[in-house]
Design a protein around this motif. Structure first.
Motif, mmCIF file in Angstrom:
data_model
loop_
_atom_site.group_PDB
_atom_site.id
_atom_site.type_symbol
_atom_site.label_atom_id
_atom_site.label_comp_id
_atom_site.label_asym_id
_atom_site.label_seq_id
_atom_site.Cartn_x
_atom_site.Cartn_y
_atom_site.Cartn_z
ATOM 1 N N CYS A 1 -2.233 -2.493 -3.890
ATOM 2 C CA CYS A 1 -3.193 -1.824 -4.779
ATOM 3 C C CYS A 1 -4.623 -2.323 -4.572
ATOM 4 O O CYS A 1 -5.563 -1.537 -4.575
ATOM 5 C CB CYS A 1 -2.780 -1.997 -6.233
ATOM 6 S SG CYS A 1 -1.321 -1.049 -6.663
ATOM 7 N N SER A 2 -4.792 -3.618 -4.392
ATOM 8 C CA SER A 2 -6.147 -4.154 -4.221
ATOM 9 C C SER A 2 -6.801 -3.634 -2.934
ATOM 10 O O SER A 2 -8.021 -3.437 -2.886
ATOM 11 C CB SER A 2 -6.142 -5.687 -4.236
ATOM 12 O OG SER A 2 -5.344 -6.190 -3.188
ATOM 13 N N ASP A 3 -6.003 -3.367 -1.894
ATOM 14 C CA ASP A 3 -6.548 -2.776 -0.664
ATOM 15 C C ASP A 3 -7.138 -1.398 -0.958
ATOM 16 O O ASP A 3 -8.222 -1.052 -0.500
ATOM 17 C CB ASP A 3 -5.462 -2.644 0.407
ATOM 18 C CG ASP A 3 -4.981 -3.965 0.948
ATOM 19 O OD1 ASP A 3 -5.745 -4.951 0.919
ATOM 20 O OD2 ASP A 3 -3.825 -4.019 1.405
ATOM 21 N N TRP A 4 -6.386 -0.602 -1.720
ATOM 22 C CA TRP A 4 -6.866 0.740 -2.075
ATOM 23 C C TRP A 4 -8.118 0.669 -2.936
ATOM 24 O O TRP A 4 -9.043 1.463 -2.770
ATOM 25 C CB TRP A 4 -5.774 1.528 -2.804
ATOM 26 C CG TRP A 4 -4.617 1.898 -1.940
ATOM 27 C CD1 TRP A 4 -3.363 1.371 -1.983
ATOM 28 C CD2 TRP A 4 -4.580 2.880 -0.896
ATOM 29 N NE1 TRP A 4 -2.556 1.961 -1.043
ATOM 30 C CE2 TRP A 4 -3.281 2.883 -0.357
ATOM 31 C CE3 TRP A 4 -5.527 3.747 -0.364
ATOM 32 C CZ2 TRP A 4 -2.903 3.729 0.681
ATOM 33 C CZ3 TRP A 4 -5.140 4.591 0.674
ATOM 34 C CH2 TRP A 4 -3.849 4.576 1.180
ATOM 35 N N ASP A 5 -8.176 -0.276 -3.875
ATOM 36 C CA ASP A 5 -9.339 -0.420 -4.757
ATOM 37 C C ASP A 5 -10.603 -0.753 -3.968
ATOM 38 O O ASP A 5 -11.665 -0.179 -4.206
ATOM 39 C CB ASP A 5 -9.091 -1.506 -5.811
ATOM 40 C CG ASP A 5 -8.011 -1.110 -6.809
ATOM 41 O OD1 ASP A 5 -7.729 0.103 -6.954
ATOM 42 O OD2 ASP A 5 -7.445 -2.024 -7.452
#
Length: 91
Positions: free
Chosen positions: A13-17
């Motif tokens: 998720c943090s990659d997408w954010d």
């Protein structure tokens, strides 16, 4: 030694954010279309999608993701969510 096949791993998720912040700040007129067909294989699909979106290139593109009746409902829902956030076409 056994021959091991490397499998893609879905971005977290943090990659997408992080990508979303960068993606929203750039807006260019598309000059090519990239078509990503989808049928199941969530890790493969999300890694491919992420690699297209994170790519640094000088040619603006329009991303078209086509779900070919994938049986993975969670993948379809997640792609729908991502299409709204990253403004790509999802069918």
């Amino acid at each position: 030694m056994e021959d091991q096949k490397l499998r893609p791993v879905s971005p977290v998720c943090s990659d997408w954010d992080i990508l979303l912040k960068e993606y929203k700040s750039s807006s260019k007129q598309a000059s090519i279309d990239i078509i990503l067909p989808v049928y199941d294989a969530p890790d493969d699909t999300l890694r491919c999608l992420y690699s297209v979106l994170v790519s640094k290139n000088s040619t603006p593109f329009n991303l078209i993701v086509i779900d070919d009746c994938s049986p993975d409902v969670q993948l379809t829902e997640y792609l729908n969510k991502l299409s709204k956030e990253f403004s790509f076409e999802f069918y």
